[in-house]
Scaffold this active site. Structure first.
Site, PDB file in Angstrom:
ATOM      1  N   HIS A   1      74.732 -25.353 -15.850  1.00 17.71           N
ATOM      2  CA  HIS A   1      73.437 -25.353 -14.653  1.00 17.71           C
ATOM      3  C   HIS A   1      73.962 -26.152 -13.773  1.00 17.71           C
ATOM      4  CE1 HIS A   1      69.177 -25.172 -13.069  1.00 17.71           C
ATOM      5  NE2 HIS A   1      70.151 -26.120 -12.039  1.00 17.71           N
TER       6      HIS A   1
ATOM      7  N   ASN B   1      70.670 -21.365  -4.942  1.00 14.17           N
ATOM      8  CA  ASN B   1      69.849 -21.560  -4.516  1.00 14.17           C
ATOM      9  C   ASN B   1      70.484 -22.592  -2.890  1.00 14.17           C
ATOM     10  OD1 ASN B   1      70.339 -24.037  -5.449  1.00 14.17           O
ATOM     11  ND2 ASN B   1      68.133 -24.659  -5.185  1.00 14.17           N
TER      12      ASN B   1
ATOM     13  N   LYS C   1      69.041 -15.101 -11.227  1.00 13.59           N
ATOM     14  CA  LYS C   1      68.395 -16.946 -11.347  1.00 13.59           C
ATOM     15  C   LYS C   1      66.161 -16.702 -10.807  1.00 13.59           C
ATOM     16  CE  LYS C   1      66.734 -20.765 -12.112  1.00 13.59           C
ATOM     17  NZ  LYS C   1      67.686 -22.460 -11.569  1.00 13.59           N
TER      18      LYS C   1
ATOM     19  N   HIS D   1      63.808 -20.436 -13.882  1.00 15.57           N
ATOM     20  CA  HIS D   1      63.130 -22.279 -13.700  1.00 15.57           C
ATOM     21  C   HIS D   1      61.785 -22.324 -14.156  1.00 15.57           C
ATOM     22  CE1 HIS D   1      62.893 -25.950 -11.347  1.00 15.57           C
ATOM     23  NE2 HIS D   1      61.108 -25.647 -11.895  1.00 15.57           N
TER      24      HIS D   1
ATOM     25  N   HIS E   1      66.962 -26.138 -17.842  1.00 10.72           N
ATOM     26  CA  HIS E   1      66.521 -27.632 -18.249  1.00 10.72           C
ATOM     27  C   HIS E   1      65.422 -28.463 -18.326  1.00 10.72           C
ATOM     28  CE1 HIS E   1      64.845 -26.065 -14.272  1.00 10.72           C
ATOM     29  NE2 HIS E   1      65.578 -25.949 -13.519  1.00 10.72           N
TER      30      HIS E   1
ATOM     31  N   LEU F   1      63.084 -31.840 -10.544  1.00 15.10           N
ATOM     32  CA  LEU F   1      62.207 -30.957 -10.946  1.00 15.10           C
ATOM     33  C   LEU F   1      62.822 -29.823 -11.948  1.00 15.10           C
ATOM     34  CD1 LEU F   1      60.659 -30.056  -8.033  1.00 15.10           C
ATOM     35  CD2 LEU F   1      59.247 -31.144  -9.565  1.00 15.10           C
TER      36      LEU F   1
ATOM     37  N   ASP G   1      72.107 -29.438 -14.249  1.00 14.06           N
ATOM     38  CA  ASP G   1      71.550 -29.410 -13.256  1.00 14.06           C
ATOM     39  C   ASP G   1      71.541 -30.485 -12.542  1.00 14.06           C
ATOM     40  OD1 ASP G   1      69.213 -28.576 -11.624  1.00 14.06           O
ATOM     41  OD2 ASP G   1      67.803 -29.348 -12.696  1.00 14.06           O
TER      42      ASP G   1
ATOM     43  N   HIS H   1      71.786 -34.701  -3.770  1.00 18.15           N
ATOM     44  CA  HIS H   1      71.171 -34.983  -2.028  1.00 18.15           C
ATOM     45  C   HIS H   1      71.526 -36.304  -1.806  1.00 18.15           C
ATOM     46  CE1 HIS H   1      67.792 -31.674  -2.583  1.00 18.15           C
ATOM     47  NE2 HIS H   1      67.814 -32.013  -3.795  1.00 18.15           N
TER      48      HIS H   1
ATOM     49  N   ALA I   1      63.767 -33.393  -4.510  1.00 16.87           N
ATOM     50  CA  ALA I   1      63.710 -33.102  -6.215  1.00 16.87           C
ATOM     51  C   ALA I   1      65.784 -32.747  -5.971  1.00 16.87           C
ATOM     52  CB  ALA I   1      62.887 -32.740  -6.530  1.00 16.87           C
TER      53      ALA I   1
END
Length: 348
Positions: free
Chosen positions: A14, A42, A100, A137, A175, A220, A248, A252, A264
């Site tokens: 992931h 995403n 996903k 998720h 996660h 998150l 995960d 950012h 997040a």
């Protein structure tokens, strides 16, 4: 206690590599350690079909360091409109390995996600038929549900029903952050597994909130209380093949984290296996790290294990205060702090 630890090369089940100029940084960080990685879809717009997955895959491959054999394993982003035919086409591609489920609004770039689980039942039936795992998720998104309770609520409202309705569908509860999730996975049939991040093994919500808000711990699903952290450590070091490595790692730019309404995600790919080694060492369980990092994941996905090896050495080093991230910079997990294990680079 040994000062060297040699493992079959691990995989990351992931990861977020992002897109565009950032790939020049994120792909190299992942490829340094991992043979393969399940790449989250995403983006904006999301990766919704095999053609979009192939285009993204080519951009990732173009960003690999010279001589790297790093393999991105692509994932479809499920929407209310994902069809069975799109699932079959993706499976036939050979490079799409999962799909996903993002509940709409649950996390970064999830606005196009699924609004009602029932809307994807046709796609889930096709996935079960062709052997494509569902990645989840697992959080509800209703405003009245406390952010610390959203994972447990998702299990009770949705995940149990999906697992019961599609008994042959492989499901990865991604996660996981609670003892509730770890218990659910342990008690579920063999087709249900889970990934666990390094930051959820090493930290709890006190690290994020006590003594000042630390935005680079904000992710998150959010960090939970220490009792849940301990339950995750129990699961990770147990040797149970249902639990495996998924960072995960979610970068950012600094300005998007250090702000009044920050994004997040924790960026851990630059030192992922070193961070996991610290977590396992806390439990005197370094002998369990290879299973968690290198064996359980490919076994669950039905893929061959890697055959080459990596070596970690017990050596203190200082994590960088920041790293390049496309046109910006990213503050990594443990920025400026001392790490106790170091990956021995090839030829060193």
């Amino acid at each position: 206690m040994s000062d060297r630890l040699t493992l079959l090369r691990p995989d990351d089940w992931h990861i977020h590599l992002r897109d565009g100029a950032a790939l020049a940084n994120t792909v190299g960080d992942a490829a340094r350690t991992f043979g393969r990685a399940i790449v989250m879809p995403n983006l904006v717009p999301p990766v919704r079909n095999a053609a979009e997955a192939d285009a993204y895959r080519q951009r990732i491959l173009a960003a690999r360091p010279a001589a790297s054999r790093f393999e991105p394993l692509m994932v479809l982003y499920l929407t209310d409109r994902t069809s069975a035919e799109e699932i079959r086409t993706a499976k036939a591609s050979g490079f799409v390995h999962a799909a996903k489920l993002y509940p709409a609004g649950a996390t970064t770039n999830s606005d196009s996600g699924v609004t009602r689980i029932d809307n994807i039942f046709e796609a889930l039936e096709a996935m079960a038929e062709v052997g494509m795992p569902l990645l989840v998720h697992g959080e509800v998104t209703r405003a009245e549900v406390d952010v610390f309770d959203r994972e447990k609520q998702f299990i009770d409202e949705h995940l149990r029903r999906v697992v019961e309705r599609f008994p042959t569908l492989k499901v990865v509860f991604e996660h996981i952050t609670t003892g509730d999730a770890a218990q659910f996975v342990r008690e579920a049939p063999a087709n249900v597994g889970a990934t666990i991040t390094a930051h959820h093994l090493l930290y709890n919500r006190n690290h994020m909130l006590v003594g000042g808000i630390r935005p680079h711990f904000y992710c998150l699903p959010i960090l939970k209380r220490n009792t849940h952290q301990e339950a995750l450590l129990d699961a990770a070091v147990s040797g149970n093949p249902k639990f495996f490595l998924g960072t995960d790692s979610a970068p950012h730019a600094r300005h998007a984290k250090e702000t009044a309404c920050g994004c997040a995600g924790c960026y851990s790919a630059y030192a992922a296996i070193e961070l996991y080694a610290e977590a396992f060492e806390q439990r005197n369980a370094l002998d369990k790290l290879e299973g968690f990092a290198s064996l359980h994941g490919p076994d669950f996905y039905g893929l061959p294990r890697n055959t080459d090896r990596i070596t970690l050495v017990r050596e203190e080093w200082q994590a960088p205060a920041s790293l390049p991230f496309g046109d910006f910079d990213v503050v990594p997990l443990r920025a400026g702090e001392t790490l106790r294990w170091k990956l021995l680079e090839a030829g060193a």
